[in-house]
Motif scaffolding. Structure first.
Motif, short mmCIF file in Angstrom:
data_model
loop_
_atom_site.label_atom_id
_atom_site.label_comp_id
_atom_site.label_asym_id
_atom_site.label_seq_id
_atom_site.Cartn_x
_atom_site.Cartn_y
_atom_site.Cartn_z
N PHE A 11 -90.48 11.48 18.55
CA PHE A 11 -90.24 12.63 19.41
C PHE A 11 -90.99 13.86 18.89
O PHE A 11 -91.34 13.94 17.71
CB PHE A 11 -88.75 12.97 19.45
N ASN A 62 -86.25 14.50 15.57
CA ASN A 62 -84.90 13.99 15.79
C ASN A 62 -84.42 13.08 14.67
O ASN A 62 -83.80 12.05 14.92
CB ASN A 62 -84.81 13.24 17.12
N LEU A 63 -84.73 13.44 13.43
CA LEU A 63 -84.12 12.73 12.31
C LEU A 63 -82.64 13.09 12.26
O LEU A 63 -82.23 14.11 12.79
CB LEU A 63 -84.81 13.12 11.00
N PHE A 64 -81.87 12.23 11.59
CA PHE A 64 -80.43 12.50 11.49
C PHE A 64 -80.18 13.36 10.25
O PHE A 64 -80.31 12.88 9.13
CB PHE A 64 -79.65 11.19 11.41
N PRO A 65 -79.83 14.65 10.44
CA PRO A 65 -79.81 15.57 9.30
C PRO A 65 -78.72 15.28 8.28
O PRO A 65 -78.79 15.76 7.16
CB PRO A 65 -79.58 16.93 9.97
N HIS A 66 -77.71 14.49 8.67
CA HIS A 66 -76.61 14.25 7.72
C HIS A 66 -76.87 13.01 6.87
O HIS A 66 -76.04 12.65 6.05
CB HIS A 66 -75.29 14.10 8.47
N LEU A 67 -77.99 12.34 7.08
CA LEU A 67 -78.31 11.13 6.32
C LEU A 67 -79.59 11.37 5.51
O LEU A 67 -80.45 12.14 5.92
CB LEU A 67 -78.53 9.94 7.26
N LEU A 94 -80.51 2.69 8.84
CA LEU A 94 -79.33 2.68 9.72
C LEU A 94 -79.45 1.68 10.86
O LEU A 94 -78.61 0.79 11.02
CB LEU A 94 -79.11 4.09 10.27
N TYR A 113 -82.79 14.89 1.92
CA TYR A 113 -82.33 15.01 3.31
C TYR A 113 -83.46 15.58 4.16
O TYR A 113 -84.33 16.30 3.66
CB TYR A 113 -81.11 15.93 3.37
N GLY A 173 -83.72 18.02 6.09
CA GLY A 173 -83.87 19.46 6.04
C GLY A 173 -84.69 19.96 4.86
O GLY A 173 -85.12 21.10 4.83
N GLN A 174 -84.91 19.08 3.86
CA GLN A 174 -85.65 19.50 2.67
C GLN A 174 -87.14 19.15 2.76
O GLN A 174 -87.89 19.42 1.85
CB GLN A 174 -85.05 18.81 1.44
N ARG A 230 -89.12 5.36 10.38
CA ARG A 230 -87.82 4.94 10.87
C ARG A 230 -87.97 3.99 12.07
O ARG A 230 -87.29 2.98 12.16
CB ARG A 230 -87.00 6.16 11.28
#
Lengths: 261, 432
Positions: free
Chosen positions: A102, A106-111, A119, A152, A154-155, A168
Motif C-alpha cells: 500500500f 499499513n504495517l501493524f504498529p503494535h507488532l 503473523l 517496531y 514506528g522506529q 511481509r
C-alpha cells in the motif's frame, strides 16, 4: 508478447502463456459515480505491468478489485483460475495468493517487524512459528533489513517500512504482487531503495501490477504500460513505444505533464 | 581553518562538529524556588496565598488525626476520653471494622473465607494484568479464581462452581468448533451449550448438595466493602468482553445484529443506573414465578454489567473508529478472516487507544456499586448509613466513618488508575 527492455532484461524475466489474471468487462460504481468502465485486461504469468494515469482515474480501484478490497458490480475477474465472486472461500483463496503493498505501508504498529512478517503465515497458512520466522528472516534479508527484525514499525524510516511491507507480503509466497503507489509517500532519497527491491522481485519472475508514477521504473522493468483516465483503459503499449509515441491525445498530455520538467 | 559561514555566500564544511552533551541543569533549591514560586510579584502573592490555605487545612486535619482516639465503645465514651481536644473518634472504625468489611449478617466464624478469597485475588490477578512478564500458563490461576472465590464466599457444594466452570469451558469449545462457519453462529452455539451445561449442572448440584460442602451463606448476608469489591470486580470483568462484542456488533454488516446492538446500547445509556437497580430489585421479581430462586446479587450484577457494557461499547467504538482503514485492508489483503483480523490486528490497537476511556468507566462503575445501598443492600455506604449510624452507641458520628469510606474507595481507584497509566507506557511502540 515480445520483450522490449533490452538493457536490463535477464533470462528469468520470461512471460509464459499461462494466464494469471483475466478481467472481462468489469464495471464498478461508488454510489452513482461510475469509477471503472468496461475494463478488459489479461495478465500472463511473469508480466510486469505499470498502470499510470491522473489521480481519480480509477487505477488504484482497479488493482484493489483484483483482491476484493473493493467489490465490483458487473463483469468478471478470474485470478489464477479462481473466479472472484461473493463466495468468501474464493476471496480467501485469492487473497492468500495475491500480495499487496500500500501507499502508506499499513504495517501493524503494535507488532515487531518479525511479527508483522510471521503473523499471516502462522494464522492463515498454519505454518509452525519457527519455520515462519525462518522464512521471514530470509525475506527480510532479501529486502536488506534483517537487523531491524525486533524493532517496531514506528522506529523505521518510510523506505524501510515499505520494504518490510514487501517482505511481509512475500512471506505468504504469493504468485502475484499488487503495488498501490508504493513510493508516493516516501522522501525522495528513499524511493530508490524501494524501487531496487521491486526490480529485484521482477527479475525473479514475479507477476506484478504496479500503480506508480515512477516512469523510470516503468521503462526499466515493465513489459507493458497501461494508461487510465476517467475509469477507462485509454492506451496500453510496450514501454518504449508508450513513452516515445503515445497515440491518444490524453496520454500525450499526461506524459508531457509528468515528464516535462 | 574554522568553519564560519557568516561572512560569505559560498561555504563548504571542512570539519565535523562533534556531538556535545547538553548543558547541565543549574541546581539549587533557592534558584528553583525563585523560578517556580516567586518569578513575578503576582506569582509570589499566589504562592503565599496557597501556603496559607495549606496551613489552614493541615492545622485542622493534623490535630484531628493526631489527637484522635482509638479507644472506647461508644460515642459518649469517646468524647470523655477526648475531653474536647478536637481529635477524631476513630474507635468506631476499630469497633465496627468487621461490619464495614463484611456487613452485619455475614457469620463471624466464616469471615476467614472472604479474607482468604481477598488475598488469593493478589495471586490470581497478576497473570492477567502483567501478561507480558509472566508465563502464559499462569493465566489458568486467573481462570480458576472466580469459581474458587465464589465457593469460598457463598459456600455450598463445590459442584455449583464446578459446573459453572464446565459450562464456560464447554461453551468456549462449542464456539471454537463452529466459529469458522461464522462468528455470530459460533457465538450462539457457545451460549446455547453453556446454558445447557449450566442447566444440567444446576440439577446435579441440587441432587448432590452435600458433596464437598462449605457452610452456605445467603446473598442477603453479603455486605460491607466486600460487596462493593465483589460487584465491582465481577461487573468490570464481565462488561469488558460484552462491551467488545457490542462495539463489534454495532459495526456489523448484518442488519439484525447491528440493530440489536444499537438499540441495546442507546436504551441502556439513556436510563439511570438506579432505575435499573430498582428493576432488578422489585420489578424482575414481579415477572418471575413465585418460587423462582433468582438471586438478588445475581440480578444486580446483571444490571450493572449491562449498564457498564453499554458504556464500554461506546468507548471501544471510539477506538475502532480511530484506527486507519489501512489496518483493516492490510489484514484483509493478507488473507486473515474476520475473527483473526479482529483478535490479532484491530482489537489490540483499538483497546490500547481505549484504555483511558475503559478505566474511566471501570472506576466510575466501581464507585457506582454504592448505589445498591438505595435498594436496601448493606454495602459499605449502606452499612454506615444504616446499622452503624442508627445504633445507639455511634449515632451522630460522621466524619470518621465517611473519611474511612472515601479512603477505602480511593485506594482501589487510584491503584486502577496507576495501573492503566503504566499499561499505556508499556504498550507504547513508537519512538522507543
Amino acid at each position: 508478447m515480445a520483450m522490449t527492455d533490452t538493457d536490463t532484461a535477464t533470462p528469468q524475466m520470461e512471460i509464459s502463456d499461462e494466464v494469471a489474471i483475466e478481467i472481462r468487462n468489469m464495471n464498478k460504481w461508488y454510489g452513482t459515480f461510475h469509477v471503472l468502465r468496461d475494463i478488459d485486461l489479461t495478465v500472463h504469468r511473469g508480466e510486469r505491468i505499470v498502470i499510470c494515469g491522473p489521480s481519480g482515474s480509477g487505477k488504484s480501484t482497479l488493482i484493489r478489485c483484483i483482491n476484493a478490497l473493493e467489490e465490483h458490480q458487473r463483469g468478471s475477474i478470474v485470478v489464477d483460475g479462481t473466479p472472484l465472486s461473493s463466495d468468501l472461500k474464493n476471496i480467501d483463496k485469492i487473497r492468500s495468493e495475491v500480495g499487496m503493498c500500500f501507499q502508506h505501508f499499513n504495517l501493524f504498529p503494535h507488532l515487531t517487524i518479525l511479527e508483522n512478517c510471521t503473523l499471516a503465515p502462522i494464522w492463515v497458512r498454519k505454518i509452525p512459528k519457527r519455520e515462519a520466522e525462518k522464512t521471514a528472516m530470509y525475506f527480510l534479508e532479501k529486502v536488506k533489513i534483517p537487523d531491524q527484525a525486533n524493532k517496531y514499525p514506528g522506529q523505521l524510516s518510510g523506505g524501510q517500512q515499505q520494504r518490510v511491507a514487501i517482505a511481509r507480503s512475500l512471506c505468504m509466497r504469493p504468485r502475484i504482487m499488487l503495488f498501490d503507489e508504493p513510493t508516493s509517500a516516501l522522501d525522495p532519497e528513499m524511493i530508490k531503495e524501494v524501487l531496487d527491491t521491486m526490480i529485484q522481485l521482477a527479475e525473479e519472475g514475479m507477476t506484478m501490477l504496479c500503480v506508480t508514477h515512477e516512469m523510470g521504473f516503468a521503462r526499466q522493468v515493465a513489459n507493458r504500460v497501461i494508461f487510465m483516465d476517467d475509469g477507462q483503459i485509454v492506451e496500453q503499449n510496450e514501454p518504449e513505444a508508450f513513452f516515445k509515441s503515445p497515440r491518444n491525445e490524453r496520454t500525450r498530455l499526461f506524459l508531457s505533464q509528468i515528464l516535462g520538467h | 581553518m574554522s568553519d564560519t559561514h557568516a561572512e560569505s555566500v559560498a561555504f563548504v564544511r571542512e570539519s565535523v562538529i562533534p556531538p556535545a552533551p547538553p548543558p547541565a541543569k543549574e541546581a539549587g533549591a533557592i534558584r528553583w524556588m525563585r523560578e517556580n514560586l516567586f518569578a513575578t510579584w503576582f506569582n509570589a502573592i499566589l504562592t503565599l496565598v496557597a501556603l496559607y490555605l495549606i496551613w489552614v487545612l493541615l492545622s485542622g486535619v493534623v490535630p484531628w488525626i493526631v489527637n484522635g482516639t482509638w479507644q472506647g465503645s461508644s460515642l459518649a465514651e469517646c468524647r470523655e476520653i477526648l475531653q474536647g481536644n478536637g481529635g477524631g473518634c476513630f474507635a468506631v472504625l476499630r469497633e465496627r471494622w468487621p461490619q464495614l468489611l463484611f456487613g452485619f449478617q455475614y457469620p463471624d466464624y466464616l469471615r476467614w473465607r472472604p479474607v482468604l478469597a481477598f488475598f488469593l485475588l493478589f495471586v490470581a490477578v497478576p497473570p492477567a494484568l502483567f501478561v507480558m512478564f509472566l508465563p502464559r500458563w499462569t493465566l489458568i490461576v486467573t481462570a480458576i479464581y472466580p469459581f474458587l472465590a465464589y465457593w469460598l464466599i457463598w459456600g455450598g457444594t463445590i459442584l455449583t462452581p464446578l459446573f459453572a466452570a464446565l459450562g464456560v469451558v464447554a461453551g468456549y469449545l462449542a464456539f471454537s468448533f463452529t466459529e469458522r462457519r461464522g462468528f455470530v453462529l459460533g457465538l450462539a452455539a457457545g451460549v446455547v451449550t453453556a446454558l445447557a451445561v449450566w442447566w444440567i449442572g444446576g440439577l446435579l448440584a441440587g441432587e448432590f448438595s452435600r458433596f464437598l460442602r462449605l457452610e452456605a451463606v445467603v446473598s442477603r448476608a453479603m455486605g460491607g466493602f466486600m460487596l462493593n469489591l465483589v460487584l465491582g470486580i465481577v461487573c468490570v470483568s464481565l462488561s469488558l468482553p460484552i462491551g467488545i462484542l457490542l462495539a463489534l456488533g454495532r459495526q456489523s454488516s448484518l442488519p439484525v445484529v447491528k440493530g440489536f446492538c444499537v438499540v441495546f446500547i442507546e436504551f441502556v445509556r439513556g436510563v439511570p443506573l438506579i432505575t435499573l437497580l430498582f428493576v432488578a430489585n422489585v420489578v424482575l421479581a414481579f415477572f418471575l414465578p413465585p418460587d423462582a430462586n433468582f438471586d438478588l446479587i445475581l440480578r444486580v450484577i446483571i444490571m450493572i454489567t449491562l449498564f457498564a457494557s453499554a458504556y464500554i461499547a461506546e468507548v471501544i467504538r471510539g477506538g475502532l473508529a480511530a484506527l486507519p482503514k489501512g489496518q483493516y485492508e492490510a489484514a484483509d489483503s493478507l488473507g486473515l478472516d474476520y475473527a483473526q483480523a479482529m483478535r490479532l490486528i484491530i482489537l489490540p490497537q483499538a483497546l490500547k487507544i481505549s484504555i483511558p476511556g475503559i478505566v474511566n468507566v471501570a472506576v466510575g462503575l466501581f464507585k457506582d456499586t454504592t448505589l445498591v445501598s438505595v435498594i436496601s443492600m448493606f454495602d459499605l455506604v449502606g452499612m454506615i448509613r444504616g446499622p452503624i449510624l442508627a445504633s445507639t452507641a455511634w449515632a451522630g458520628i460522621y466524619w470518621e466513618l465517611w473519611a474511612a469510606a472515601c479512603l477505602m474507595f480511593f485506594v482501589v481507584c487510584y491503584g486502577i488508575s496507576q495501573y492503566s497509566q503504566w499499561l499505556e507506557r508499556q504498550l507504547q511502540t513508537d519512538h522507543r
